[in-house]
Design a protein around this motif. Structure first.
Motif, PDB file in Angstrom:
ATOM      1  N   ARG A 199      93.832  54.957 -31.150  1.00  0.00           N
ATOM      2  CA  ARG A 199      92.826  54.738 -29.962  1.00  0.00           C
ATOM      3  C   ARG A 199      91.977  53.062 -30.610  1.00  0.00           C
ATOM      4  N   ARG A 200      92.240  52.927 -31.540  1.00  0.00           N
ATOM      5  CA  ARG A 200      91.434  51.783 -32.218  1.00  0.00           C
ATOM      6  C   ARG A 200      92.994  50.390 -31.690  1.00  0.00           C
ATOM      7  N   LEU A 201      93.252  50.886 -32.322  1.00  0.00           N
ATOM      8  CA  LEU A 201      94.529  49.707 -32.443  1.00  0.00           C
ATOM      9  C   LEU A 201      95.388  49.918 -30.772  1.00  0.00           C
ATOM     10  N   ALA A 202      94.575  50.865 -30.173  1.00  0.00           N
ATOM     11  CA  ALA A 202      95.540  50.340 -28.834  1.00  0.00           C
ATOM     12  C   ALA A 202      94.896  49.496 -27.901  1.00  0.00           C
ATOM     13  N   GLY A 206      95.114  46.183 -26.451  1.00  0.00           N
ATOM     14  CA  GLY A 206      96.102  46.408 -25.587  1.00  0.00           C
ATOM     15  C   GLY A 206      97.253  47.301 -24.233  1.00  0.00           C
ATOM     16  N   VAL A 207      97.112  47.917 -25.624  1.00  0.00           N
ATOM     17  CA  VAL A 207      98.479  49.485 -25.146  1.00  0.00           C
ATOM     18  C   VAL A 207      97.684  50.499 -24.902  1.00  0.00           C
ATOM     19  N   PRO A 237     105.935  45.932 -29.825  1.00  0.00           N
ATOM     20  CA  PRO A 237     107.637  45.765 -29.579  1.00  0.00           C
ATOM     21  C   PRO A 237     107.822  45.367 -28.576  1.00  0.00           C
ATOM     22  N   THR A 238     106.665  45.750 -27.350  1.00  0.00           N
ATOM     23  CA  THR A 238     107.796  44.631 -25.359  1.00  0.00           C
ATOM     24  C   THR A 238     106.946  43.456 -25.982  1.00  0.00           C
TER      25      THR A 238
END
Length: 261
Positions: A199-202, A206-207, A237-238
């Protein structure tokens, strides 16, 4: 059609690379916008003067990188999110240097700069005692306002102290080590893995939680083979792609031997 190919590729040795480069350039210049349909495979083959299998391979690679979406029986469409940074995995570039090398507008969001104590795994990699003081840096790296990577860098205090009164305040960690600490960096071994965004990395990148990310951990060494930096980076990766040239073991040697014989 003239939007993509004003003339056939000049070299016949790397048709795939040339065609791909021109299509990517057209997307970067927004001659085709998200949702637009690209010309058909036969039209592209005629425009570039190459075979349909070559065009098909190019489109497949663009889809893998997230630039286009192919719909069977309908066509190839430009996606909403296109990679904004492409870098070579075999070059020892810091993430900020990779963004600059790709001629993108660099943005660095400093999340934290602090003194931390080295946990076991990092202490082992840096060959320092457990609990040794570290300069700990956490950042989100942006390219053209898009968050492309989350980076954590850990520098042994003894190394950071080489900078004297100069403090790291942002930008390239590699340049801080080379300029302020006067080190000559020699590179290191990187470990790459696929992980899912928590959740933190997302939130930071912004993913969507659970989205695939590319993680790269590396210990950087100086010219005397001393470990001077541990870095852990998570790439979207996108938006950030890494390529590497692979050589089949023994092929070059065999070819050289045949040529000499």
């Amino acid at each position: 059609m003239t939007d993509l190919a004003a003339s056939p590729p000049r070299s016949r040795q790397s048709l795939f690379a040339e065609v791909r480069e021109r299509i990517v350039a057209a997307l970067e210049e927004r001659r085709y916008r998200p949702g637009d349909r690209l010309p058909s495979e036969p039209e592209l083959a005629v425009a570039f003067g190459v075979s349909r299998p070559t065009i098909r391979e190019v489109l497949r690679s663009l889809e893998t990188d997230g630039l286009v979406r192919r719909v069977h029986g309908v066509g190839t469409f430009v996606t909403e999110r296109r990679p904004v940074v492409s870098s070579r995995f075999d070059l020892d570039l810091g993430v900020t240097e990779a963004v600059e090398a790709a001629s993108r507008t660099l943005g660095v969001e400093i999340l934290r700069i602090a003194e931390e104590r080295a946990p076991g795994p990092i202490a082992e990699r840096l060959a320092i005692p457990l609990g040794s003081p570290l300069l700990w840096v956490e950042r989100v790296i942006r390219a053209n306002d898009a968050a492309v990577a989350y980076a954590v860098d850990a520098i042994p205090e003894a190394v950071a102290a080489l900078a004297g009164g100069t403090r790291y305040e942002g930008g390239s960690v590699y340049r801080f080590l080379e300029s302020a600490c006067r080190l000559r960096l020699a590179g290191g071994v990187a470990e790459v893995s696929a992980v899912n965004a928590d959740r933190r990395l997302a939130r930071l990148l912004g993913v969507t939680p659970g989205s695939a990310l590319l993680r790269m951990d590396q210990v950087e060494r100086d010219a005397d083979d001393r470990p001077v930096l541990f870095s852990s980076e998570h790439y979207v990766p996108t938006l950030f792609t890494l390529s590497v040239r692979r050589v089949r073991h023994g092929r070059d040697e065999a070819s050289s031997g045949e040529a000499r014989g």
